[in-house]
Design a protein around this motif. Structure first.
Motif, PDB file in Angstrom:
ATOM      1  N   GLY A  33       0.800  -1.389   0.140  1.00 32.14           N
ATOM      2  CA  GLY A  33       0.014  -0.135   0.181  1.00 32.14           C
ATOM      3  C   GLY A  33       0.739   1.162   0.016  1.00 32.14           C
ATOM      4  O   GLY A  33       2.159   1.239   0.394  1.00 32.14           O
ATOM      5  N   LYS A  34       0.239   2.259  -0.098  1.00 30.68           N
ATOM      6  CA  LYS A  34       0.893   3.696  -0.411  1.00 30.68           C
ATOM      7  C   LYS A  34       1.414   4.305   0.838  1.00 30.68           C
ATOM      8  O   LYS A  34       2.424   5.005   0.949  1.00 30.68           O
ATOM      9  CB  LYS A  34      -0.179   4.498  -0.897  1.00 30.68           C
ATOM     10  N   TRP A  35       0.925   3.837   2.008  1.00 31.87           N
ATOM     11  CA  TRP A  35       1.047   4.542   3.479  1.00 31.87           C
ATOM     12  C   TRP A  35       1.705   4.037   4.430  1.00 31.87           C
ATOM     13  O   TRP A  35       2.483   4.623   5.106  1.00 31.87           O
ATOM     14  CB  TRP A  35      -0.152   5.077   3.948  1.00 31.87           C
ATOM     15  N   LYS A  36       2.016   2.628   4.507  1.00 30.79           N
ATOM     16  CA  LYS A  36       2.518   1.966   5.500  1.00 30.79           C
ATOM     17  C   LYS A  36       4.136   2.477   5.364  1.00 30.79           C
ATOM     18  O   LYS A  36       4.609   2.535   6.443  1.00 30.79           O
ATOM     19  CB  LYS A  36       2.261   0.551   5.357  1.00 30.79           C
ATOM     20  N   GLY A  37       4.784   2.358   4.247  1.00 34.00           N
ATOM     21  CA  GLY A  37       6.130   2.955   4.312  1.00 34.00           C
ATOM     22  C   GLY A  37       6.284   4.475   4.854  1.00 34.00           C
ATOM     23  O   GLY A  37       7.368   4.731   5.495  1.00 34.00           O
ATOM     24  N   LEU A  38       5.239   5.257   4.422  1.00 31.57           N
ATOM     25  CA  LEU A  38       5.416   6.612   5.001  1.00 31.57           C
ATOM     26  C   LEU A  38       5.262   6.570   6.477  1.00 31.57           C
ATOM     27  O   LEU A  38       5.881   7.557   7.147  1.00 31.57           O
ATOM     28  CB  LEU A  38       4.265   7.545   4.193  1.00 31.57           C
ATOM     29  N   ILE A  39       4.341   5.919   7.316  1.00 26.03           N
ATOM     30  CA  ILE A  39       4.071   5.676   8.583  1.00 26.03           C
ATOM     31  C   ILE A  39       5.343   5.314   9.077  1.00 26.03           C
ATOM     32  O   ILE A  39       5.775   5.814  10.235  1.00 26.03           O
ATOM     33  CB  ILE A  39       2.876   5.176   8.564  1.00 26.03           C
ATOM     34  N   LEU A  40       5.924   4.161   8.412  1.00 30.10           N
ATOM     35  CA  LEU A  40       7.114   3.528   9.278  1.00 30.10           C
ATOM     36  C   LEU A  40       8.180   4.586   9.185  1.00 30.10           C
ATOM     37  O   LEU A  40       8.946   4.820  10.123  1.00 30.10           O
ATOM     38  CB  LEU A  40       7.637   2.565   8.315  1.00 30.10           C
ATOM     39  N   PHE A  41       8.494   5.500   8.212  1.00 33.04           N
ATOM     40  CA  PHE A  41       9.544   6.681   7.842  1.00 33.04           C
ATOM     41  C   PHE A  41       9.268   7.564   9.256  1.00 33.04           C
ATOM     42  O   PHE A  41       9.872   8.062   9.778  1.00 33.04           O
ATOM     43  CB  PHE A  41       9.422   7.070   6.415  1.00 33.04           C
TER      44      PHE A  41
END
Length: 115
Positions: free
Chosen positions: A20-28
């Motif tokens: 998905g689009k958001w999980k990587g950004l949340i992790l970051f």
């Protein structure tokens, strides 16, 4: 009888966890330490409140992050990465470096024609 595998390889499994689009950004956003919901929402531009809630629940279920509730007035909830989440962030850093290195080329792709 041997157990049937859900994933065909490690990459398949990793993408399932971070898909998905958001999980990587949340992790970051969580890489430098715990954040409250409002702080996370500001740290991930463009995400709606509903989608952030859903993504945080999924990430908690998969063990990527922890949700800590402080019983005080007003209530306080913080989200932080687990060791599992930090290890995924480490792996994602290499992908992020690749993206930075090729950003101009990726920006030039006609994304609207590919959808």
């Amino acid at each position: 009888m041997p157990k049937t595998r859900t994933f065909t390889c490690g990459l398949d499994a990793a993408i399932a966890v971070v898909g998905g689009k958001w999980k990587g950004l949340i992790l970051f956003a969580l890489q430098d330490g715990p954040l409250r919901f409002g702080e996370l929402r500001r740290a991930v531009p463009g995400i709606s409140e509903r989608v952030l809630i859903l993504q945080l629940r999924e990430m908690e279920t998969t063990g990527l992050l922890e949700r800590e509730v402080y019983h005080q007035v007003p209530p306080k909830v913080e989200y932080s990465l687990t060791e599992f989440g930090r290890s995924l962030n480490t792996a994602m850093a290499v992908l992020g470096e690749w993206g930075e290195e090729h950003l101009d080329r990726i920006e030039a792709i006609p994304w609207d024609r590919l959808r």
